[in-house]
Design a protein around this motif. Structure first.
Motif, PDB file in Angstrom:
ATOM      1  N   GLY A  20       0.781  -1.225   0.000  1.00 28.16           N
ATOM      2  CA  GLY A  20       0.000   0.000   0.000  1.00 28.16           C
ATOM      3  C   GLY A  20       0.813   1.276   0.000  1.00 28.16           C
ATOM      4  O   GLY A  20       0.254   2.366   0.130  1.00 28.16           O
ATOM      5  N   GLU A  21       2.145   1.170  -0.177  1.00 29.45           N
ATOM      6  CA  GLU A  21       3.013   2.342  -0.158  1.00 29.45           C
ATOM      7  C   GLU A  21       3.754   2.471  -1.488  1.00 29.45           C
ATOM      8  O   GLU A  21       4.216   1.482  -2.044  1.00 29.45           O
ATOM      9  CB  GLU A  21       4.023   2.253   0.984  1.00 29.45           C
ATOM     10  N   GLU A  22       3.854   3.697  -1.976  1.00 28.81           N
ATOM     11  CA  GLU A  22       4.585   3.948  -3.217  1.00 28.81           C
ATOM     12  C   GLU A  22       5.955   4.530  -2.898  1.00 28.81           C
ATOM     13  O   GLU A  22       6.073   5.565  -2.249  1.00 28.81           O
ATOM     14  CB  GLU A  22       3.812   4.936  -4.097  1.00 28.81           C
ATOM     15  N   ARG A  23       6.986   3.833  -3.341  1.00 31.58           N
ATOM     16  CA  ARG A  23       8.351   4.296  -3.165  1.00 31.58           C
ATOM     17  C   ARG A  23       9.092   4.135  -4.478  1.00 31.58           C
ATOM     18  O   ARG A  23       8.724   3.317  -5.316  1.00 31.58           O
ATOM     19  CB  ARG A  23       9.071   3.511  -2.063  1.00 31.58           C
ATOM     20  N   TYR A  24      10.169   4.925  -4.593  1.00 34.54           N
ATOM     21  CA  TYR A  24      10.943   4.874  -5.835  1.00 34.54           C
ATOM     22  C   TYR A  24      12.408   5.079  -5.486  1.00 34.54           C
ATOM     23  O   TYR A  24      12.743   5.503  -4.373  1.00 34.54           O
ATOM     24  CB  TYR A  24      10.440   5.960  -6.802  1.00 34.54           C
ATOM     25  N   GLN A  25      13.283   4.804  -6.433  1.00 29.72           N
ATOM     26  CA  GLN A  25      14.709   4.886  -6.149  1.00 29.72           C
ATOM     27  C   GLN A  25      15.142   6.264  -5.684  1.00 29.72           C
ATOM     28  O   GLN A  25      16.106   6.401  -4.919  1.00 29.72           O
ATOM     29  CB  GLN A  25      15.513   4.485  -7.384  1.00 29.72           C
ATOM     30  N   HIS A  26      14.418   7.305  -6.093  1.00 31.56           N
ATOM     31  CA  HIS A  26      14.804   8.653  -5.684  1.00 31.56           C
ATOM     32  C   HIS A  26      14.560   8.893  -4.194  1.00 31.56           C
ATOM     33  O   HIS A  26      15.115   9.840  -3.629  1.00 31.56           O
ATOM     34  CB  HIS A  26      14.071   9.682  -6.542  1.00 31.56           C
ATOM     35  N   ASP A  27      13.773   8.033  -3.553  1.00 29.10           N
ATOM     36  CA  ASP A  27      13.624   8.125  -2.103  1.00 29.10           C
ATOM     37  C   ASP A  27      14.873   7.621  -1.386  1.00 29.10           C
ATOM     38  O   ASP A  27      15.020   7.850  -0.182  1.00 29.10           O
ATOM     39  CB  ASP A  27      12.401   7.324  -1.645  1.00 29.10           C
ATOM     40  N   ASP A  28      15.768   6.946  -2.116  1.00 32.65           N
ATOM     41  CA  ASP A  28      17.015   6.463  -1.533  1.00 32.65           C
ATOM     42  C   ASP A  28      18.140   7.488  -1.650  1.00 32.65           C
ATOM     43  O   ASP A  28      19.228   7.276  -1.125  1.00 32.65           O
ATOM     44  CB  ASP A  28      17.459   5.162  -2.220  1.00 32.65           C
ATOM     45  N   TYR A  29      17.871   8.620  -2.329  1.00 30.56           N
ATOM     46  CA  TYR A  29      18.906   9.623  -2.543  1.00 30.56           C
ATOM     47  C   TYR A  29      18.890  10.708  -1.459  1.00 30.56           C
ATOM     48  O   TYR A  29      19.437  11.784  -1.646  1.00 30.56           O
ATOM     49  CB  TYR A  29      18.732  10.277  -3.917  1.00 30.56           C
ATOM     50  N   LYS A  30      18.253  10.403  -0.348  1.00 27.48           N
ATOM     51  CA  LYS A  30      18.187  11.298   0.811  1.00 27.48           C
ATOM     52  C   LYS A  30      17.575  12.668   0.490  1.00 27.48           C
ATOM     53  O   LYS A  30      18.183  13.712   0.723  1.00 27.48           O
ATOM     54  CB  LYS A  30      19.580  11.469   1.421  1.00 27.48           C
TER      55      LYS A  30
END
Length: 209
Positions: free
Chosen positions: A42-52
């Motif tokens: 139920g959560e949307e995450r993407y690689q750019h969330d790993d770039y702090k």
């Protein structure tokens, strides 16, 4: 409505807010807009969330996340180049140290159902985005959005300069653009009663002159 920022060193202390934020993104981008996004539990995450990135959140008096934006410098990886290159007329983004990228901007219309409340929430997030950008040394914001939101920006007095032609993404027509992050833009969109955005730990950000 509070507009705090959550910087990387504050992620762990604000896990509940971030969890709400990821769920809101799943609802808006995966559900309403039908974009091809990654949704898990139920959560949307993407690689750019790993770039702090720094997250700008709109928090209601009840402690619910009613809106958000993700802010990153363009001197690193950007969504425009990596995810939406078809929206850039020249291919690569003309990034520089005075430019940041705003992405995954959205407002939860179920929490701010009245049109005037939704409008104020949107303007408040606009103001916070400009204020944070100015305070962080950025004078230009780039983003990918849709034609409907481009019209909202124009009506707010913060028109976007297109970086390419619109293209179909999901069930929307998306477009990339550049927005000025300066005092004139801030004063144009700033709603009555707006206060300088606080950092999540209670400190304040002051706008650049």
């Amino acid at each position: 409505m509070g507009i705090p920022t959550v910087s990387p060193d504050q992620y762990e202390h604000n896990r509940s807010f971030l969890k709400q934020m990821y769920r809101l993104r799943a609802t808006v981008f995966g559900g309403d807009l039908e974009w091809d996004v990654y949704i898990t539990a139920g959560e949307e995450r993407y690689q750019h969330d790993d770039y702090k990135p720094t997250y700008l959140l709109a928090i209601t008096g009840c402690g619910l996340v009613a809106g958000r934006a993700r802010l990153l410098p363009t001197t690193g990886p950007t969504m425009l180049e990596q995810t939406f290159p078809q929206l850039l007329e020249t291919g690569p983004l003309a990034a520089h140290s005075g430019m940041d990228e705003s992405s995954r901007f959205c407002v939860d219309t179920s929490l701010v159902s009245r049109r005037d409340t939704s409008h104020v929430a949107t303007l408040t997030l606009f103001s916070g985005t400009i204020e944070w950008s100015m305070a962080s040394g950025y004078g230009e914001i780039v983003t990918a959005t849709d034609l409907r939101f481009e019209r909202i920006l124009k009506r707010a007095g913060w028109p976007m300069r297109r970086l390419g032609e619109p293209a179909a993404i999901g069930n929307t027509i998306a477009v990339a653009g550049s927005l000025p992050a300066g005092r004139a833009s801030f004063e144009q969109v700033c709603p009555s009663g707006y206060h300088s955005i606080p950092l999540i730990d209670g400190a304040s950000i002051r706008s650049a002159a």
